[in-house]
Scaffold this motif. Structure first.
Motif, mmCIF file in Angstrom:
data_model
loop_
_atom_site.group_PDB
_atom_site.id
_atom_site.type_symbol
_atom_site.label_atom_id
_atom_site.label_comp_id
_atom_site.label_asym_id
_atom_site.label_seq_id
_atom_site.Cartn_x
_atom_site.Cartn_y
_atom_site.Cartn_z
ATOM 1 N N ASN A 41 1.062 -0.891 0.138
ATOM 2 C CA ASN A 41 -0.352 0.112 0.198
ATOM 3 C C ASN A 41 0.898 1.589 0.016
ATOM 4 O OD1 ASN A 41 -1.777 -1.795 0.105
ATOM 5 N ND2 ASN A 41 -2.778 -0.922 2.301
ATOM 6 N N GLY A 42 0.496 1.856 -0.987
ATOM 7 C CA GLY A 42 1.741 3.989 -0.955
ATOM 8 C C GLY A 42 2.574 3.422 -1.718
ATOM 9 N N HIS A 43 2.219 2.107 -2.722
ATOM 10 C CA HIS A 43 3.981 2.498 -3.818
ATOM 11 C C HIS A 43 3.847 2.752 -4.915
ATOM 12 C CE1 HIS A 43 5.823 -0.457 -6.573
ATOM 13 N NE2 HIS A 43 6.385 0.470 -6.469
ATOM 14 N N VAL A 44 4.289 4.530 -4.950
ATOM 15 C CA VAL A 44 4.572 5.592 -5.381
ATOM 16 C C VAL A 44 5.520 5.218 -6.318
ATOM 17 C CG1 VAL A 44 4.933 7.966 -5.876
ATOM 18 C CG2 VAL A 44 3.937 6.731 -4.241
ATOM 19 N N LEU A 45 5.892 5.952 -7.622
ATOM 20 C CA LEU A 45 6.906 5.317 -8.513
ATOM 21 C C LEU A 45 6.970 7.494 -8.624
ATOM 22 C CD1 LEU A 45 5.479 3.684 -11.332
ATOM 23 C CD2 LEU A 45 7.025 2.937 -9.589
ATOM 24 N N VAL A 46 7.868 7.370 -9.416
ATOM 25 C CA VAL A 46 8.933 8.552 -8.709
ATOM 26 C C VAL A 46 9.773 9.139 -10.494
ATOM 27 C CG1 VAL A 46 10.357 10.844 -8.083
ATOM 28 C CG2 VAL A 46 8.759 8.960 -6.487
ATOM 29 N N LEU A 47 10.000 9.877 -10.679
ATOM 30 C CA LEU A 47 10.637 10.000 -13.005
ATOM 31 C C LEU A 47 11.113 11.396 -12.793
ATOM 32 C CD1 LEU A 47 7.620 7.673 -12.737
ATOM 33 C CD2 LEU A 47 7.298 8.161 -15.553
ATOM 34 N N PRO A 48 11.796 11.323 -13.629
ATOM 35 C CA PRO A 48 12.536 12.674 -13.961
ATOM 36 C C PRO A 48 11.365 12.429 -15.588
ATOM 37 C CG PRO A 48 13.825 11.157 -15.274
ATOM 38 C CD PRO A 48 12.809 9.966 -14.157
ATOM 39 N N LYS A 49 11.154 13.978 -15.870
ATOM 40 C CA LYS A 49 10.110 14.505 -17.312
ATOM 41 C C LYS A 49 10.803 13.919 -18.243
ATOM 42 C CE LYS A 49 6.422 16.921 -14.817
ATOM 43 N NZ LYS A 49 6.350 18.474 -14.423
ATOM 44 N N GLY A 50 11.963 14.324 -18.213
ATOM 45 C CA GLY A 50 13.164 14.642 -19.580
ATOM 46 C C GLY A 50 13.082 13.006 -20.382
ATOM 47 N N GLU A 51 13.452 12.695 -20.950
ATOM 48 C CA GLU A 51 13.850 11.453 -22.014
ATOM 49 C C GLU A 51 15.179 10.426 -20.973
ATOM 50 O OE1 GLU A 51 13.912 11.429 -25.897
ATOM 51 O OE2 GLU A 51 11.998 11.901 -26.238
ATOM 52 N N ALA A 52 14.599 9.877 -20.549
ATOM 53 C CA ALA A 52 16.210 8.729 -19.786
ATOM 54 C C ALA A 52 15.739 7.511 -19.735
ATOM 55 C CB ALA A 52 16.703 9.368 -18.266
ATOM 56 N N ARG A 53 15.818 6.197 -20.030
ATOM 57 C CA ARG A 53 15.772 5.237 -20.443
ATOM 58 C C ARG A 53 15.984 4.614 -19.002
ATOM 59 N NH1 ARG A 53 15.232 0.758 -24.060
ATOM 60 N NH2 ARG A 53 16.335 -0.749 -23.085
ATOM 61 N N ASN A 54 17.174 5.174 -18.457
ATOM 62 C CA ASN A 54 17.183 4.417 -16.536
ATOM 63 C C ASN A 54 18.335 5.357 -16.581
ATOM 64 O OD1 ASN A 54 19.703 2.846 -18.092
ATOM 65 N ND2 ASN A 54 17.980 1.916 -18.368
ATOM 66 N N ILE A 55 19.375 4.460 -15.436
ATOM 67 C CA ILE A 55 19.824 4.978 -14.261
ATOM 68 C C ILE A 55 21.223 5.641 -15.688
ATOM 69 C CG2 ILE A 55 21.362 2.984 -13.488
ATOM 70 C CD1 ILE A 55 21.290 5.829 -10.685
ATOM 71 N N LEU A 56 21.672 4.142 -16.628
ATOM 72 C CA LEU A 56 22.807 4.297 -17.204
ATOM 73 C C LEU A 56 22.962 5.910 -18.437
ATOM 74 C CD1 LEU A 56 22.248 0.551 -17.464
ATOM 75 C CD2 LEU A 56 23.475 1.621 -15.714
ATOM 76 N N ASP A 57 21.491 5.709 -18.903
ATOM 77 C CA ASP A 57 21.789 7.297 -19.839
ATOM 78 C C ASP A 57 21.430 9.099 -19.817
ATOM 79 O OD1 ASP A 57 18.766 6.593 -19.406
ATOM 80 O OD2 ASP A 57 18.961 6.748 -21.701
ATOM 81 N N ALA A 58 20.645 8.811 -18.004
ATOM 82 C CA ALA A 58 20.267 9.602 -17.104
ATOM 83 C C ALA A 58 21.434 10.549 -16.833
ATOM 84 C CB ALA A 58 19.498 9.794 -15.947
ATOM 85 N N THR A 59 21.097 11.941 -17.275
ATOM 86 C CA THR A 59 22.298 13.100 -16.643
ATOM 87 C C THR A 59 21.628 13.564 -15.172
ATOM 88 O OG1 THR A 59 20.373 14.844 -16.564
ATOM 89 C CG2 THR A 59 21.499 14.145 -18.733
ATOM 90 N N PRO A 60 23.186 13.931 -14.940
ATOM 91 C CA PRO A 60 23.409 14.517 -13.563
ATOM 92 C C PRO A 60 22.245 15.402 -12.977
ATOM 93 C CG PRO A 60 25.886 14.312 -14.924
ATOM 94 C CD PRO A 60 24.644 14.348 -15.475
ATOM 95 N N GLU A 61 21.731 16.299 -13.595
ATOM 96 C CA GLU A 61 20.441 16.674 -13.693
ATOM 97 C C GLU A 61 19.619 16.325 -13.439
ATOM 98 O OE1 GLU A 61 22.508 17.221 -16.492
ATOM 99 O OE2 GLU A 61 23.922 19.029 -15.252
#
Ligand code: 5GP
Length: 142
Positions: A41-61
């Motif tokens: 119960n209470g399981h939330v997903l948090v996303l950046p709005k910009g395009e990133a497939r996962n942590i491997l291609d995400a920008t530091p920002e």
């Protein structure tokens, strides 16, 4: 090698407002909503709005913005559900368990002695998800 970002993934559609979600929080750079197959119960997903497939291609920002929202949501779910702790989970690529290829963090309230349901298990009742989202928004002061 990390594969290319697919702009037609389900979370990109949610970000663009093409399909609905039970939203709990949004700012310029991030979005948080209820997981449709919650592990607890209470399981939330948090996303950046910009395009990133996962942590491997995400920008530091993107990572800085998303982790700040993860902390905000972790505090809110702990308060909303009077949880004993909060589990933060994140998968990168299919062999590691990733099923939706837009970077996201799972934020799940935990309770002493209570186990989690399976990852991508059963679809939750929408009325219950709406109720939980409202509780979390209240804890966020919204
Ligand atoms: P992962 O990619 O980390 O393995 O998990 C994706 C998560 O997204 C799963 O926990 C799954 O329940 C959730 N999910 C999949 N499709 C949807 C959807 O259409 N809406 C919402 N709110 N969650 C989804």
């Amino acid at each position: 090698m990390t594969e290319a970002y697919d702009p037609n993934n389900i979370f990109a559609k949610i970000i663009r407002g093409e399909i609905p979600c039970h939203k709990v929080f949004e700012d310029d750079d991030t979005l948080a909503f209820m997981d449709i197959m919650p592990q607890g119960n209470g399981h939330v997903l948090v996303l950046p709005k910009g395009e990133a497939r996962n942590i491997l291609d995400a920008t530091p920002e993107q990572l800085a913005a998303v982790i700040a929202t993860v902390q905000r949501i972790a505090k809110a779910v702990k308060a909303a559900f009077a949880a004993d702790g909060v589990f933060v989970q994140q998968f990168n690529e299919a062999p590691a368990g990733q099923t939706v290829f837009h970077l996201h963090f799972h934020v799940i309230p935990r309770f002493e002695g209570v186990g989690l349901r399976g990852h991508t298990g059963q679809m939750a009742d929408h009325g219950l998800l709406a109720e939980h989202a409202a509780k979390i928004r209240t804890a966020l002061g919204g």
